[in-house]
Motif scaffolding. Structure first.
Motif, PDB file in Angstrom:
ATOM      1  N   GLU A  97      25.524  41.650 -16.214  1.00 56.84           N
ATOM      2  CA  GLU A  97      25.640  41.052 -14.882  1.00 56.84           C
ATOM      3  C   GLU A  97      25.787  42.132 -13.818  1.00 56.84           C
ATOM      4  N   ALA A  98      26.508  43.213 -14.132  1.00 60.65           N
ATOM      5  CA  ALA A  98      26.673  44.298 -13.171  1.00 60.65           C
ATOM      6  C   ALA A  98      25.367  45.061 -12.957  1.00 60.65           C
ATOM      7  N   LEU A  99      24.601  45.239 -14.021  1.00 62.15           N
ATOM      8  CA  LEU A  99      23.346  45.992 -13.905  1.00 62.15           C
ATOM      9  C   LEU A  99      22.274  45.228 -13.133  1.00 62.15           C
ATOM     10  N   VAL A 100      22.177  43.914 -13.389  1.00 62.75           N
ATOM     11  CA  VAL A 100      21.097  43.166 -12.737  1.00 62.75           C
ATOM     12  C   VAL A 100      21.486  42.712 -11.340  1.00 62.75           C
ATOM     13  N   GLU A 101      22.803  42.536 -11.101  1.00 59.87           N
ATOM     14  CA  GLU A 101      23.311  42.065  -9.816  1.00 59.87           C
ATOM     15  C   GLU A 101      22.458  40.896  -9.309  1.00 59.87           C
ATOM     16  N   ASP A 102      21.795  41.067  -8.177  1.00 56.67           N
ATOM     17  CA  ASP A 102      21.005  39.970  -7.605  1.00 56.67           C
ATOM     18  C   ASP A 102      19.534  40.022  -8.022  1.00 56.67           C
ATOM     19  N   GLN A 103      19.195  40.939  -8.939  1.00 52.35           N
ATOM     20  CA  GLN A 103      17.790  41.070  -9.328  1.00 52.35           C
ATOM     21  C   GLN A 103      17.307  39.869 -10.139  1.00 52.35           C
ATOM     22  N   ILE A 104      18.223  39.244 -10.885  1.00 50.39           N
ATOM     23  CA  ILE A 104      17.868  38.106 -11.727  1.00 50.39           C
ATOM     24  C   ILE A 104      18.742  36.912 -11.355  1.00 50.39           C
ATOM     25  N   PRO A 105      18.197  35.935 -10.636  1.00 50.90           N
ATOM     26  CA  PRO A 105      18.978  34.727 -10.304  1.00 50.90           C
ATOM     27  C   PRO A 105      19.093  33.841 -11.548  1.00 50.90           C
ATOM     28  N   LEU A 106      20.269  33.842 -12.172  1.00 55.29           N
ATOM     29  CA  LEU A 106      20.462  33.151 -13.444  1.00 55.29           C
ATOM     30  C   LEU A 106      20.633  31.647 -13.242  1.00 55.29           C
ATOM     31  N   HIS A 107      20.037  30.867 -14.140  1.00 54.56           N
ATOM     32  CA  HIS A 107      20.087  29.410 -14.038  1.00 54.56           C
ATOM     33  C   HIS A 107      21.407  28.859 -14.570  1.00 54.56           C
ATOM     34  N   SER A 108      21.872  27.805 -13.940  1.00 55.12           N
ATOM     35  CA  SER A 108      23.082  27.133 -14.404  1.00 55.12           C
ATOM     36  C   SER A 108      22.742  26.226 -15.570  1.00 55.12           C
ATOM     37  N   LEU A 109      23.758  25.865 -16.343  1.00 61.01           N
ATOM     38  CA  LEU A 109      23.548  24.932 -17.451  1.00 61.01           C
ATOM     39  C   LEU A 109      23.027  23.597 -16.932  1.00 61.01           C
ATOM     40  N   GLU A 110      23.563  23.145 -15.812  1.00 61.21           N
ATOM     41  CA  GLU A 110      23.145  21.866 -15.252  1.00 61.21           C
ATOM     42  C   GLU A 110      21.660  21.872 -14.897  1.00 61.21           C
ATOM     43  N   ASP A 111      21.185  22.989 -14.351  1.00 62.55           N
ATOM     44  CA  ASP A 111      19.762  23.092 -14.014  1.00 62.55           C
ATOM     45  C   ASP A 111      18.900  23.079 -15.274  1.00 62.55           C
ATOM     46  N   THR A 112      19.363  23.771 -16.304  1.00 62.81           N
ATOM     47  CA  THR A 112      18.609  23.791 -17.562  1.00 62.81           C
ATOM     48  C   THR A 112      18.514  22.392 -18.158  1.00 62.81           C
ATOM     49  N   VAL A 113      19.631  21.667 -18.177  1.00 63.77           N
ATOM     50  CA  VAL A 113      19.634  20.304 -18.715  1.00 63.77           C
ATOM     51  C   VAL A 113      18.697  19.412 -17.904  1.00 63.77           C
ATOM     52  N   SER A 114      18.755  19.539 -16.586  1.00 66.83           N
ATOM     53  CA  SER A 114      17.906  18.730 -15.716  1.00 66.83           C
ATOM     54  C   SER A 114      16.422  19.022 -15.956  1.00 66.83           C
ATOM     55  N   THR A 115      16.074  20.305 -16.070  1.00 70.38           N
ATOM     56  CA  THR A 115      14.675  20.690 -16.280  1.00 70.38           C
ATOM     57  C   THR A 115      14.181  20.230 -17.647  1.00 70.38           C
ATOM     58  N   LEU A 116      15.006  20.402 -18.661  1.00 69.56           N
ATOM     59  CA  LEU A 116      14.654  19.930 -19.999  1.00 69.56           C
ATOM     60  C   LEU A 116      14.444  18.422 -20.019  1.00 69.56           C
ATOM     61  N   THR A 117      15.310  17.702 -19.326  1.00 68.76           N
ATOM     62  CA  THR A 117      15.221  16.243 -19.283  1.00 68.76           C
ATOM     63  C   THR A 117      13.879  15.802 -18.706  1.00 68.76           C
ATOM     64  N   LYS A 118      13.496  16.390 -17.593  1.00 74.28           N
ATOM     65  CA  LYS A 118      12.223  16.038 -16.957  1.00 74.28           C
ATOM     66  C   LYS A 118      11.047  16.354 -17.867  1.00 74.28           C
ATOM     67  N   LEU A 119      11.102  17.509 -18.520  1.00 73.36           N
ATOM     68  CA  LEU A 119      10.015  17.916 -19.402  1.00 73.36           C
ATOM     69  C   LEU A 119       9.883  16.955 -20.589  1.00 73.36           C
ATOM     70  N   MET A 120      11.001  16.665 -21.234  1.00 68.36           N
ATOM     71  CA  MET A 120      10.949  15.799 -22.417  1.00 68.36           C
ATOM     72  C   MET A 120      10.505  14.379 -22.071  1.00 68.36           C
ATOM     73  N   ILE A 121      10.952  13.864 -20.950  1.00 72.41           N
ATOM     74  CA  ILE A 121      10.551  12.514 -20.542  1.00 72.41           C
ATOM     75  C   ILE A 121       9.057  12.466 -20.271  1.00 72.41           C
ATOM     76  N   GLN A 122       8.540  13.486 -19.575  1.00 73.72           N
ATOM     77  CA  GLN A 122       7.103  13.503 -19.287  1.00 73.72           C
ATOM     78  C   GLN A 122       6.285  13.616 -20.565  1.00 73.72           C
ATOM     79  N   LEU A 123       6.715  14.480 -21.479  1.00 76.11           N
ATOM     80  CA  LEU A 123       5.992  14.638 -22.737  1.00 76.11           C
ATOM     81  C   LEU A 123       6.040  13.365 -23.574  1.00 76.11           C
ATOM     82  N   LYS A 124       7.166  12.682 -23.556  1.00 79.65           N
ATOM     83  CA  LYS A 124       7.298  11.424 -24.287  1.00 79.65           C
ATOM     84  C   LYS A 124       6.346  10.380 -23.714  1.00 79.65           C
TER      85      LYS A 124
END
Length: 355
Positions: free
Chosen positions: A292-319
């Motif tokens: 985290e110290a090395l990358v600082e603002d170079q890599i905007p890390l995703h929150s767990l909530e965002d990952t769950v939300s994105t996965l949900t949309k993907l799986m529903i569309q694929l289904k």
């Protein structure tokens, strides 16, 4: 050195992480020339979905990295090595092959890369190298390692080999990734968060098979892609070798808490936990402060909530499109077993048609 990296070879380019990585590089570093290679065990299946549309590499070869020679690597400035037997269930079912691919053949591959004057070798390692953590709240890069599975042991031993091979002109970066999760055009369901989201969506419940107490750090596929690209193209360091825990401190969760977070976000989902279940041998809470110290603002890390939300949309569309398939079909071990049983692969997991 970063400015000298123009041509990159990505092994395992059509796996779970490879397409996300290629998409990231093409979006953010369009001047980089990408060659992708992959055996084709697990082929990309839905890259046409708009929000997950993946770029193709500039050059793609369907081949096994084990067949590459020093001469084949002469034109590359950097290699990102993703190809592997990629989880514990496969590692235990195919121990000898895992040791061959993940260790013996990977060492040979790295030696060829060094002899071909490749400048950087980026290896996708794993926090599973820490094994069962006892007596420590968190583990850092300075902590002892105690892998408990074939898969994790090969990661440790290949890291050691890269440390020996590394020189100022052949820098080796081992990214010890947290447990992967999140979207990809080659979706896996044999990962804890992806499994929980799938179960919550289509079964209305999450069944925890352990006692729920083990710790797991998590990292989104998109953050893995950013970290790999950063290591290959932007990260300059003074030593020939570095092993770096890769993830974020806030994404360390106990399995039971992870299940409850998914259930709460998707609403109305039941979590089934029997604390009499056998504990999981793998438990590690990881300190990612150095990363985290090395990358600082170079890599905007995703929150767990965002990952769950994105996965949900993907799986529903694929289904809805009829392309999600069954839970088993999205498990790597199932696919590998089917290819083996059909006679498509031999004992060493080479394609019979290519022999």
């Amino acid at each position: 050195m970063s400015s000298q990296i123009k041509n990159v070879l990505i092994t395992g380019s059509k796996g779970y992480i490879g397409p996300v990585l290629i998409h990231h590089i093409k979006n953010h570093m369009p001047n980089i020339h990408i060659t992708g290679i992959d055996t084709g065990y697990f082929n990309e299946t839905f890259s046409d979905i708009e929000q997950f549309n993946q770029h193709s590499p500039d050059h793609y070869l369907e081949l096994d990295f084990r067949t590459l020679t020093e001469a084949d690597l002469i034109d590359y400035d950097a290699i990102i090595h993703l190809a592997a037997i990629s989880n514990d269930p496969m590692g235990e079912s195919y121990k000898a092959v895992t040791e061959d691919i993940n260790l013996k053949q990977s060492i040979k591959f790295a030696e060829n890369a060094k002899n071909a004057n490749v400048k950087k070798f980026v290896f996708a390692s794993s926090c599973s190298v820490y094994g069962l953590v006892e007596g420590e709240d968190t583990v850092s890069e300075q902590s002892s390692i105690a892998p408990v599975t074939t898969y994790a042991k090969t990661k440790v031993d290949f890291e050691s080999a890269l440390k020996t091979l590394s020189t100022p002109s052949f820098q080796c970066i081992c990214l010890r990734f947290a447990t992967a999760c999140g979207p990809s055009s080659n979706l896996r369901l044999d990962l804890v968060l992806n499994d929980f989201v799938h179960s919550a969506l289509f079964k209305g419940e999450i069944n925890i098979l352990s006692d729920g107490k083990p710790w797991r750090p998590l990292i989104d596929t998109r953050d893995m892609a950013s970290a790999l690209a950063w290591a290959a193209f932007n990260f300059s360091f003074d030593t020939p070798f570095i092993a770096l825990n890769t993830g974020q401190n806030k994404n360390n969760f106990q399995i039971k808490d992870l299940a409850n977070i998914v259930a709460k976000q998707l609403d109305g989902v039941k979590v089934n936990l029997d604390e009499k279940n056998q504990p999981d041998k793998r438990s590690y809470k990881v300190d990612f402060s150095q990363f985290e110290a090395l990358v600082e603002d170079q890599i905007p890390l995703h929150s767990l909530e965002d990952t769950v939300s994105t996965l949900t949309k993907l799986m529903i569309q694929l289904k809805q499109d009829g392309r999600l398939g069954t839970f088993e079909q999205r498990k790597r071990l199932f696919t590998l077993n089917q290819l083996k049983l059909s006679g498509s692969l031999n004992e060493q997991l080479y394609w019979n048609s290519q022999i």
